[in-house]
Design a protein around this motif. Sequence first.
Motif, PDB file in Angstrom:
ATOM      1  N   PRO A 172       0.831  -1.208   0.000  1.00  0.00           N
ATOM      2  CA  PRO A 172       0.000   0.000   0.000  1.00  0.00           C
ATOM      3  C   PRO A 172       0.868   1.262   0.000  1.00  0.00           C
ATOM      4  N   GLY A 173       0.439   2.235  -0.802  1.00  0.00           N
ATOM      5  CA  GLY A 173       1.158   3.504  -0.867  1.00  0.00           C
ATOM      6  C   GLY A 173       2.211   3.579  -1.957  1.00  0.00           C
ATOM      7  N   GLY A 174       2.441   2.479  -2.660  1.00  0.00           N
ATOM      8  CA  GLY A 174       3.459   2.466  -3.706  1.00  0.00           C
ATOM      9  C   GLY A 174       3.023   3.229  -4.941  1.00  0.00           C
ATOM     10  N   MET A 175       3.986   3.386  -5.852  1.00  0.00           N
ATOM     11  CA  MET A 175       3.717   4.135  -7.078  1.00  0.00           C
ATOM     12  C   MET A 175       4.214   3.377  -8.297  1.00  0.00           C
ATOM     13  N   ILE A 176       3.605   3.724  -9.436  1.00  0.00           N
ATOM     14  CA  ILE A 176       4.041   3.205 -10.724  1.00  0.00           C
ATOM     15  C   ILE A 176       4.372   4.408 -11.602  1.00  0.00           C
ATOM     16  N   THR A 177       5.471   4.308 -12.332  1.00  0.00           N
ATOM     17  CA  THR A 177       5.882   5.345 -13.273  1.00  0.00           C
ATOM     18  C   THR A 177       5.861   4.740 -14.662  1.00  0.00           C
ATOM     19  N   LEU A 178       5.023   5.276 -15.528  1.00  0.00           N
ATOM     20  CA  LEU A 178       4.879   4.795 -16.898  1.00  0.00           C
ATOM     21  C   LEU A 178       5.542   5.798 -17.829  1.00  0.00           C
ATOM     22  N   THR A 179       6.607   5.377 -18.478  1.00  0.00           N
ATOM     23  CA  THR A 179       7.350   6.261 -19.374  1.00  0.00           C
ATOM     24  C   THR A 179       7.051   5.869 -20.809  1.00  0.00           C
ATOM     25  N   ARG A 180       6.463   6.792 -21.552  1.00  0.00           N
ATOM     26  CA  ARG A 180       6.135   6.591 -22.952  1.00  0.00           C
ATOM     27  C   ARG A 180       6.839   7.679 -23.757  1.00  0.00           C
ATOM     28  N   PRO A 181       6.977   7.484 -25.060  1.00  0.00           N
ATOM     29  CA  PRO A 181       7.692   8.494 -25.846  1.00  0.00           C
ATOM     30  C   PRO A 181       7.117   9.911 -25.691  1.00  0.00           C
ATOM     31  N   GLU A 182       5.801  10.015 -25.549  1.00  0.00           N
ATOM     32  CA  GLU A 182       5.178  11.340 -25.482  1.00  0.00           C
ATOM     33  C   GLU A 182       5.139  11.930 -24.075  1.00  0.00           C
ATOM     34  N   LYS A 183       5.177  11.081 -23.019  1.00  0.00           N
ATOM     35  CA  LYS A 183       5.131  11.628 -21.659  1.00  0.00           C
ATOM     36  C   LYS A 183       5.442  10.555 -20.620  1.00  0.00           C
ATOM     37  N   ARG A 214       7.771  -8.194   3.664  1.00  0.00           N
ATOM     38  CA  ARG A 214       7.016  -7.720   4.828  1.00  0.00           C
ATOM     39  C   ARG A 214       6.293  -8.913   5.423  1.00  0.00           C
ATOM     40  N   ASP A 215       6.570  -9.182   6.682  1.00  0.00           N
ATOM     41  CA  ASP A 215       5.963 -10.325   7.382  1.00  0.00           C
ATOM     42  C   ASP A 215       6.176 -11.627   6.605  1.00  0.00           C
ATOM     43  N   GLY A 216       7.379 -11.776   6.058  1.00  0.00           N
ATOM     44  CA  GLY A 216       7.732 -13.006   5.346  1.00  0.00           C
ATOM     45  C   GLY A 216       7.196 -13.114   3.929  1.00  0.00           C
ATOM     46  N   LYS A 217       6.574 -12.030   3.429  1.00  0.00           N
ATOM     47  CA  LYS A 217       5.960 -12.063   2.097  1.00  0.00           C
ATOM     48  C   LYS A 217       6.521 -10.932   1.241  1.00  0.00           C
ATOM     49  N   TRP A 218       6.883 -11.235  -0.013  1.00  0.00           N
ATOM     50  CA  TRP A 218       7.361 -10.219  -0.938  1.00  0.00           C
ATOM     51  C   TRP A 218       6.187  -9.424  -1.489  1.00  0.00           C
ATOM     52  N   LEU A 219       6.319  -8.097  -1.472  1.00  0.00           N
ATOM     53  CA  LEU A 219       5.313  -7.189  -2.031  1.00  0.00           C
ATOM     54  C   LEU A 219       6.002  -6.166  -2.927  1.00  0.00           C
ATOM     55  N   ILE A 220       5.337  -5.766  -3.968  1.00  0.00           N
ATOM     56  CA  ILE A 220       5.877  -4.773  -4.894  1.00  0.00           C
ATOM     57  C   ILE A 220       5.710  -3.392  -4.257  1.00  0.00           C
ATOM     58  N   ALA A 221       6.831  -2.689  -4.081  1.00  0.00           N
ATOM     59  CA  ALA A 221       6.798  -1.358  -3.482  1.00  0.00           C
ATOM     60  C   ALA A 221       6.759  -0.257  -4.536  1.00  0.00           C
ATOM     61  N   GLY A 222       7.254  -0.559  -5.743  1.00  0.00           N
ATOM     62  CA  GLY A 222       7.251   0.429  -6.815  1.00  0.00           C
ATOM     63  C   GLY A 222       7.544  -0.232  -8.150  1.00  0.00           C
ATOM     64  N   ILE A 223       7.034   0.388  -9.201  1.00  0.00           N
ATOM     65  CA  ILE A 223       7.231  -0.122 -10.561  1.00  0.00           C
ATOM     66  C   ILE A 223       7.547   1.052 -11.462  1.00  0.00           C
ATOM     67  N   ALA A 224       8.430   0.832 -12.419  1.00  0.00           N
ATOM     68  CA  ALA A 224       8.648   1.771 -13.518  1.00  0.00           C
ATOM     69  C   ALA A 224       8.697   0.938 -14.778  1.00  0.00           C
ATOM     70  N   ASP A 225       8.141   1.485 -15.844  1.00  0.00           N
ATOM     71  CA  ASP A 225       8.295   0.803 -17.127  1.00  0.00           C
ATOM     72  C   ASP A 225       8.373   1.830 -18.235  1.00  0.00           C
ATOM     73  N   ASN A 226       8.935   1.373 -19.334  1.00  0.00           N
ATOM     74  CA  ASN A 226       8.892   2.180 -20.540  1.00  0.00           C
ATOM     75  C   ASN A 226       8.079   1.401 -21.559  1.00  0.00           C
ATOM     76  N   GLY A 227       7.611   2.055 -22.566  1.00  0.00           N
ATOM     77  CA  GLY A 227       6.803   1.386 -23.562  1.00  0.00           C
ATOM     78  C   GLY A 227       6.987   2.022 -24.916  1.00  0.00           C
ATOM     79  N   ARG A 228       6.957   1.183 -25.941  1.00  0.00           N
ATOM     80  CA  ARG A 228       7.090   1.666 -27.310  1.00  0.00           C
ATOM     81  C   ARG A 228       6.288   0.770 -28.226  1.00  0.00           C
ATOM     82  N   LYS A 229       5.928   1.290 -29.358  1.00  0.00           N
ATOM     83  CA  LYS A 229       5.150   0.529 -30.335  1.00  0.00           C
ATOM     84  C   LYS A 229       6.050  -0.314 -31.244  1.00  0.00           C
ATOM     85  N   GLU A 230       7.288   0.105 -31.459  1.00  0.00           N
ATOM     86  CA  GLU A 230       8.213  -0.641 -32.308  1.00  0.00           C
ATOM     87  C   GLU A 230       8.817  -1.764 -31.463  1.00  0.00           C
ATOM     88  N   CYS A 231       8.353  -2.968 -31.695  1.00  0.00           N
ATOM     89  CA  CYS A 231       8.701  -4.069 -30.810  1.00  0.00           C
ATOM     90  C   CYS A 231       9.572  -5.147 -31.468  1.00  0.00           C
TER      91      CYS A 231
END
Length: 158
Positions: A62-73, A137-154
Amino acid sequence: MHVRRFSPFRSLLPACAALAALATAPLHAATPEEKAVLAPFQALLDGIGKRDHEMMRAALLPGGMITLTRPEKTTQLHFDAFIDHVPTSGTQKLEERIHDPLVKIDDNIAMIWAPYEFLIDGKVDHCGTDIAHLVKRDGKWLIAGIADNGRKECGTSK
């Protein structure tokens, strides 16, 4: 009389075949702890595919953030806002596939670096790299934050 000519390429074929086999094999088998770190990230991806907000939320600190990086923003969202953007109904099949994840662990923190493809109805919509950091946390892995980039040319990862 048949004269056999020396070909340097012929002698390299077995070595090339061996290298090709190594290139397609994983560098090492995931340890039980690496699998434990990957589990909440895969659960998050599965939750997106199933449009299951509770499944997604269970993988996140709880309270974590995700950062989505795309070519436009670049967009930053708290996890709750990100989850709210995933529709709970719809006819399109959503799927994110990661491959060749790199996992690093130090005691109660870990990170995942993994190339991905995001598919809609079985077709690649975009691709890029996911980075997640996790805490134990309490013996369990939790995602605290995520960042990704994305593009259409794959065609190739960058």
